[in-house]
Design an enzyme around this catalytic site. Structure first.
Site, mmCIF file in Angstrom:
data_model
loop_
_atom_site.group_PDB
_atom_site.id
_atom_site.type_symbol
_atom_site.label_atom_id
_atom_site.label_comp_id
_atom_site.label_asym_id
_atom_site.label_seq_id
_atom_site.Cartn_x
_atom_site.Cartn_y
_atom_site.Cartn_z
ATOM 1 N N ALA A 65 0.864 -1.347 -0.025
ATOM 2 C CA ALA A 65 0.074 -0.017 0.182
ATOM 3 C C ALA A 65 0.643 1.237 0.235
ATOM 4 C CB ALA A 65 -0.867 -0.136 1.290
ATOM 5 N N HIS A 66 0.552 2.186 -0.812
ATOM 6 C CA HIS A 66 1.188 3.490 -0.692
ATOM 7 C C HIS A 66 0.383 4.684 -1.568
ATOM 8 C CE1 HIS A 66 2.539 3.808 -5.200
ATOM 9 N NE2 HIS A 66 2.298 2.488 -5.140
ATOM 10 N N SER A 67 0.558 5.865 -1.473
ATOM 11 C CA SER A 67 0.233 6.736 -2.337
ATOM 12 C C SER A 67 1.196 7.550 -2.944
ATOM 13 C CB SER A 67 -0.547 7.723 -1.195
ATOM 14 O OG SER A 67 -1.528 8.802 -2.099
#
Lengths: 151, 97
Positions: A65-67
């Site tokens: 997960a990342h942005s």
């Protein structure tokens, strides 16, 4: 080395989460607590999965997960949590997820070294199996130190 | 031999596609193939110049109607899957150029 990014405060095993949103929230909380990113960044990680689909489950049982850095990244870093029981992220090929890595980079390039270390570690299935059975951050850190010594 | 431009695509071009690039770079190296590999994101991938694209099932929808080969990968950490699905076409396109 991978262990340079993994202080004990960024590792949790056998985390209980009722859904994927909670799982990302809990993985992200470790980063927020260490001031690696803001809560806004974690909210953006969750939103990304709504917007782009569950492609973040990159391998059977493993989600990344990342942005984008501009959504509240403060430092380069990552957290590792194992989910017990494993949680469905909606990815029909690779669900359920037992290992969630949440990471944060401050630009487009400076986190590549960290991801390279992570990918090299995860490409070895023996290391994946270890992650799924380990119980404490200290055990993982010792394991990382031992495997780095052998390299 | 043509030096192919191989694009790896994920939502932001920062995480999943970077892992996929690392796995592909390893496959290319093991097979002594010289190609350029680069990451791109959902918003800009279609505008890039490339010879072949590797991506996830979700992101592959971006390339419906593309005349370039689109290789859909399930396990981004699996050299075996990348070799099985991509090696033959990479070799073929390299030799055509």
């Amino acid at each position: 080395m991978l262990r340079d990014y993994l202080q004990p405060e960024l590792i949790r095993f056998h985390v209980k989460a009722q859904d994927w949103q909670t799982a990302i929230y809990l993985g992200g909380e470790l980063l927020v607590n260490q001031q690696i990113c803001t809560q806004k960044y974690i909210d953006a990680c969750i939103q990304a999965s709504y917007d782009l689909g569950p492609y973040m489950v990159i391998s059977p049982g493993i989600a990344l997960a990342h942005s984008r850095p501009e959504n509240g990244a403060l430092q380069i870093g990552m957290s590792i949590i194992t989910l017990d029981p494993a949680v469905n992220f909606g990815n029909k090929n690779n669900d359920p997820v037992g290992l969630l890595i949440t990471f944060c980079g401050i630009d487009h390039n400076s986190h590549i070294g960290m991801l390279q270390e992570l990918a090299t570690f995860l490409m070895d299935e023996r290391n994946q199996q270890f992650l799924f059975k380990v119980n404490t951050a200290e055990e993982l850190i010792t394991y990382l130190q031992d495997s780095e010594r052998k390299m | 031999m043509k030096k192919l431009k191989i694009m790896l695509v994920c939502g932001f071009g920062l995480g999943s596609s970077m892992i996929l690039k690392m796995t592909l770079d390893k496959v290319l190296k093991n097979n002594a193939i010289n190609a350029e590999t680069f990451c791109s994101d959902e918003a800009t991938a279609r505008g890039q110049f490339f010879d072949i694209v590797f991506t996830s099932e979700e992101m592959s929808k971006l390339f419906h109607g593309s005349d370039k080969p689109v290789i859909v990968i399930k396990n981004f950490l699996s050299s075996a899957e990348l070799e099985e699905k991509g090696l033959e076409i990479i070799r073929k396109l390299s030799q055509e150029g």
